[in-house]
Design a protein around this motif. Structure first.
Motif, PDB file in Angstrom:
ATOM      1  N   GLY A 209     -25.095  16.473  34.980  1.00 32.81           N
ATOM      2  CA  GLY A 209     -24.313  17.376  35.809  1.00 32.81           C
ATOM      3  C   GLY A 209     -24.134  16.867  37.232  1.00 32.81           C
ATOM      4  N   PRO A 210     -23.411  17.631  38.045  1.00 28.62           N
ATOM      5  CA  PRO A 210     -23.109  17.220  39.425  1.00 28.62           C
ATOM      6  C   PRO A 210     -24.347  16.981  40.275  1.00 28.62           C
ATOM      7  N   ASP A 211     -25.418  17.701  40.002  1.00 28.08           N
ATOM      8  CA  ASP A 211     -26.624  17.565  40.808  1.00 28.08           C
ATOM      9  C   ASP A 211     -27.544  16.456  40.306  1.00 28.08           C
ATOM     10  N   GLY A 212     -27.140  15.788  39.232  1.00 25.71           N
ATOM     11  CA  GLY A 212     -28.015  14.770  38.643  1.00 25.71           C
ATOM     12  C   GLY A 212     -27.823  13.383  39.193  1.00 25.71           C
TER      13      GLY A 212
ATOM     14  N   ASP B 275     -17.989   7.579  37.713  1.00 24.21           N
ATOM     15  CA  ASP B 275     -16.813   8.128  37.040  1.00 24.21           C
ATOM     16  C   ASP B 275     -17.210   8.861  35.758  1.00 24.21           C
ATOM     17  N   ASP B 276     -17.635   8.090  34.750  1.00 27.07           N
ATOM     18  CA  ASP B 276     -17.898   8.669  33.429  1.00 27.07           C
ATOM     19  C   ASP B 276     -19.351   8.507  32.991  1.00 27.07           C
ATOM     20  N   ASP B 277     -20.270   8.305  33.943  1.00 34.06           N
ATOM     21  CA  ASP B 277     -21.651   7.970  33.587  1.00 34.06           C
ATOM     22  C   ASP B 277     -22.331   9.051  32.753  1.00 34.06           C
ATOM     23  N   ASP B 278     -22.159  10.308  33.134  1.00 36.88           N
ATOM     24  CA  ASP B 278     -22.826  11.397  32.420  1.00 36.88           C
ATOM     25  C   ASP B 278     -22.362  11.451  30.967  1.00 36.88           C
ATOM     26  N   GLU B 279     -21.042  11.396  30.757  1.00 39.00           N
ATOM     27  CA  GLU B 279     -20.498  11.451  29.395  1.00 39.00           C
ATOM     28  C   GLU B 279     -20.881  10.212  28.596  1.00 39.00           C
TER      29      GLU B 279
ATOM     30  N   GLY C   9     -26.300   9.221  23.039  1.00 35.37           N
ATOM     31  CA  GLY C   9     -27.555   9.781  22.570  1.00 35.37           C
ATOM     32  C   GLY C   9     -28.708   9.571  23.524  1.00 35.37           C
ATOM     33  N   CYS C  10     -28.402   9.132  24.753  1.00 30.78           N
ATOM     34  CA  CYS C  10     -29.441   8.904  25.753  1.00 30.78           C
ATOM     35  C   CYS C  10     -29.440  10.033  26.776  1.00 30.78           C
ATOM     36  N   GLU C  11     -30.385   9.982  27.707  1.00 26.08           N
ATOM     37  CA  GLU C  11     -30.522  11.043  28.700  1.00 26.08           C
ATOM     38  C   GLU C  11     -30.921  10.441  30.038  1.00 26.08           C
ATOM     39  N   PRO C  12     -30.200  10.769  31.120  1.00 29.76           N
ATOM     40  CA  PRO C  12     -30.618  10.299  32.445  1.00 29.76           C
ATOM     41  C   PRO C  12     -32.005  10.843  32.786  1.00 29.76           C
ATOM     42  N   ALA C  13     -32.807  10.012  33.445  1.00 28.86           N
ATOM     43  CA  ALA C  13     -34.178  10.422  33.761  1.00 28.86           C
ATOM     44  C   ALA C  13     -34.647   9.737  35.028  1.00 28.86           C
ATOM     45  N   ASP C  14     -35.680  10.319  35.663  1.00 34.38           N
ATOM     46  CA  ASP C  14     -36.249   9.684  36.845  1.00 34.38           C
ATOM     47  C   ASP C  14     -37.174   8.552  36.417  1.00 34.38           C
ATOM     48  N   VAL C  15     -37.682   7.831  37.389  1.00 29.83           N
ATOM     49  CA  VAL C  15     -38.439   6.614  37.081  1.00 29.83           C
ATOM     50  C   VAL C  15     -39.726   6.907  36.320  1.00 29.83           C
ATOM     51  N   GLU C  16     -40.286   8.078  36.479  1.00 31.54           N
ATOM     52  CA  GLU C  16     -41.537   8.405  35.795  1.00 31.54           C
ATOM     53  C   GLU C  16     -41.317   8.693  34.311  1.00 31.54           C
ATOM     54  N   ARG C  17     -40.126   9.153  33.928  1.00 28.05           N
ATOM     55  CA  ARG C  17     -39.873   9.499  32.527  1.00 28.05           C
ATOM     56  C   ARG C  17     -39.020   8.469  31.797  1.00 28.05           C
TER      57      ARG C  17
ATOM     58  N   LEU D 161     -30.192   1.436  32.974  1.00 29.89           N
ATOM     59  CA  LEU D 161     -28.854   1.057  32.531  1.00 29.89           C
ATOM     60  C   LEU D 161     -28.003   0.778  33.766  1.00 29.89           C
ATOM     61  N   ALA D 162     -27.531  -0.475  33.907  1.00 31.77           N
ATOM     62  CA  ALA D 162     -26.737  -0.871  35.072  1.00 31.77           C
ATOM     63  C   ALA D 162     -25.270  -0.968  34.688  1.00 31.77           C
ATOM     64  N   ARG D 163     -24.474  -0.003  35.153  1.00 33.30           N
ATOM     65  CA  ARG D 163     -23.027   0.027  34.882  1.00 33.30           C
ATOM     66  C   ARG D 163     -22.206  -0.152  36.149  1.00 33.30           C
ATOM     67  N   GLY D 164     -22.788   0.157  37.291  1.00 33.70           N
ATOM     68  CA  GLY D 164     -22.083   0.064  38.559  1.00 33.70           C
ATOM     69  C   GLY D 164     -23.051   0.364  39.682  1.00 33.70           C
ATOM     70  N   LEU D 165     -22.551   0.311  40.914  1.00 34.80           N
ATOM     71  CA  LEU D 165     -23.405   0.613  42.065  1.00 34.80           C
ATOM     72  C   LEU D 165     -22.745   1.628  42.989  1.00 34.80           C
ATOM     73  N   PHE D 166     -22.141   2.642  42.382  1.00 36.11           N
ATOM     74  CA  PHE D 166     -21.552   3.713  43.181  1.00 36.11           C
ATOM     75  C   PHE D 166     -22.458   4.937  43.233  1.00 36.11           C
ATOM     76  N   GLU D 167     -23.236   5.157  42.184  1.00 36.94           N
ATOM     77  CA  GLU D 167     -24.168   6.285  42.177  1.00 36.94           C
ATOM     78  C   GLU D 167     -25.392   5.907  41.359  1.00 36.94           C
ATOM     79  N   VAL D 168     -26.460   6.657  41.574  1.00 35.66           N
ATOM     80  CA  VAL D 168     -27.659   6.539  40.752  1.00 35.66           C
ATOM     81  C   VAL D 168     -27.895   7.896  40.118  1.00 35.66           C
TER      82      VAL D 168
END
Length: 386
Positions: free
Chosen positions: A228-231, A193-197, A203-211, A216-223
């Motif tokens: 953005g939409p492609d992230g 729902d609001d994960d990106d925002e 002040g954090c940034e989504p990243a892949d496992v290497e970076r 951060l575990a907030r739910g299990l609907f998306e990773v």
């Protein structure tokens, strides 16, 4: 300086619990020091408690730490009698209410939901609330809001001064400071729902496992591993419940859990973040829980009440989950009221969201599954004052 103070306060909170624990901001040290003197013991009764009217159970208390899902509503509609009970407790009995929720969202989301369901009278969004009238405002504490505020504070703070490495604690107890992370890059198990925002505003940034620096575990609907939409991609049990966790564990990434729940409060079969946290813990991963039944949320709520002159002996936690609401309150040295028409309704043979009284035999058999020192102080059929 603030980071060191938080570590000290968290250590105090850990000593005040029986199992597990958490921490608290520096400003609530007085609450935690008081908790350290509490010793958890069995209730002064030889048999499990029986159902009593809510009005009777609340008579000895000035303040409530009130669960929302399974007590006040099911996420869509308010339960019968809950709205009038909230209104009467606020305007007539002058009870102080803190809604204490394991929601992984900011507290404004809970305030808006309460208003939408007709349960939001006397919150800070309600213009009719009047301090002059003597009606105390309902406040809201969510685990997701605590996590967001702590992450935002850490991302804005200067790098900490080097310090000697602390003596390692047993793995299950977690670190003294659950928000001790190397940076703001994170893999997000999200609610879709609001994960990106949520992440970017902290002040954090989504990243892949290497970076990534943490999970951060907030739910299990998306990773989410990018913006953005492609992230983000839908959660997949094999790819994200096995392979991604194995790779994260190999890198030693800690997991901060913004909602420790294992099942949905409404009983629907959909994934909750506590499930992925338990799986990572079984792998030997570093899991840091924020939310009921762990100490930090209780310390934050208790701090608000102590600032208003309400001592712990006059506070009761009200909830529908033995594993979260009742256990968390007992660990924190607080009395607890179990509402039977919530998540345990089917086990107790009653309908969810309806103030039906389970049979004494069925209630006793249900409570006997738990140690006596984890029993609620009182049991009520619903959050109704009729």
């Amino acid at each position: 300086m603030a980071g060191r103070a938080l570590v000290l306060m968290l250590a105090c909170a850990a000593r005040s619990t029986v199992r597990g624990g958490g921490g608290a901001p520096a400003r609530i040290g007085g609450v935690l020091r008081a908790r350290a003197r509490v010793r958890l013991g069995p209730p002064s009764r030889a048999a499990p408690p029986r159902v009593v009217p809510l009005r009777t159970a609340l008579g000895a208390y000035d303040a409530l730490l009130l669960d929302q899902f399974g007590v006040l509503h099911d996420g869509r509609v308010a339960y019968a009698g809950a709205t009038s009970a909230m209104r009467e407790l606020q305007r007539l009995a002058r009870k102080r209410i803190v809604v204490l929720s394991n929601s992984s969202k900011r507290r404004i989301e809970t305030v808006n939901r309460l208003h939408a369901l007709g349960l939001g009278m006397c919150t800070w969004l309600d213009g009719s609330a009047s301090v002059a009238d003597g009606v105390p405002l309902i406040s809201v504490v969510t685990s997701g809001d605590i996590v967001w505020k702590e992450l935002r504070a850490r991302m804005r703070a200067p790098p900490p001064e080097p310090a000697p490495a602390p003596t390692p604690a047993p793995a299950r107890e977690g670190p003294a400071d659950p928000f001790a992370i190397a940076g703001g890059a994170c893999i997000v198990y999200g609610n879709g729902d609001d994960d990106d925002e949520y992440v970017s505003s902290a002040g954090c940034e989504p990243a892949d496992v290497e970076r990534a620096h943490f999970i951060l575990a907030r739910g299990l609907f998306e990773v989410r591993t990018g913006r953005g939409p492609d992230g983000a991609v839908p959660f997949d049990a094999r790819a994200h419940g096995d392979e991604l966790l194995v790779a994260a564990h190999a890198r030693g990434l800690p997991m901060i859990v913004a909602n420790p729940d294992l099942v949905r409060p409404d009983g629907r079969d959909s994934p909750m973040p506590g499930v992925i946290a338990a799986r990572y813990e079984r792998m030997g991963g570093d899991v840091r829980y924020v939310g009921k039944p762990h100490a930090l949320v209780y310390a934050v709520a208790a701090a608000q009440l102590r600032d208003e002159g309400v001592p712990p002996a006059r506070v009761v936690a009200v909830g529908d989950s033995m594993e979260h609401d009742v256990l968390g309150a007992r660990r924190a040295g607080l009395d607890a009221i179990l509402i039977t028409g919530g998540v345990h309704a089917a086990e107790l043979g009653v309908r969810q969201g309806v103030a039906e009284t389970p049979s004494a035999e069925r209630l006793a058999a249900f409570l006997e599954r738990y140690p006596a020192d984890e029993w609620p102080t009182h049991v009520c059929a619903g959050f109704v004052l009729d």
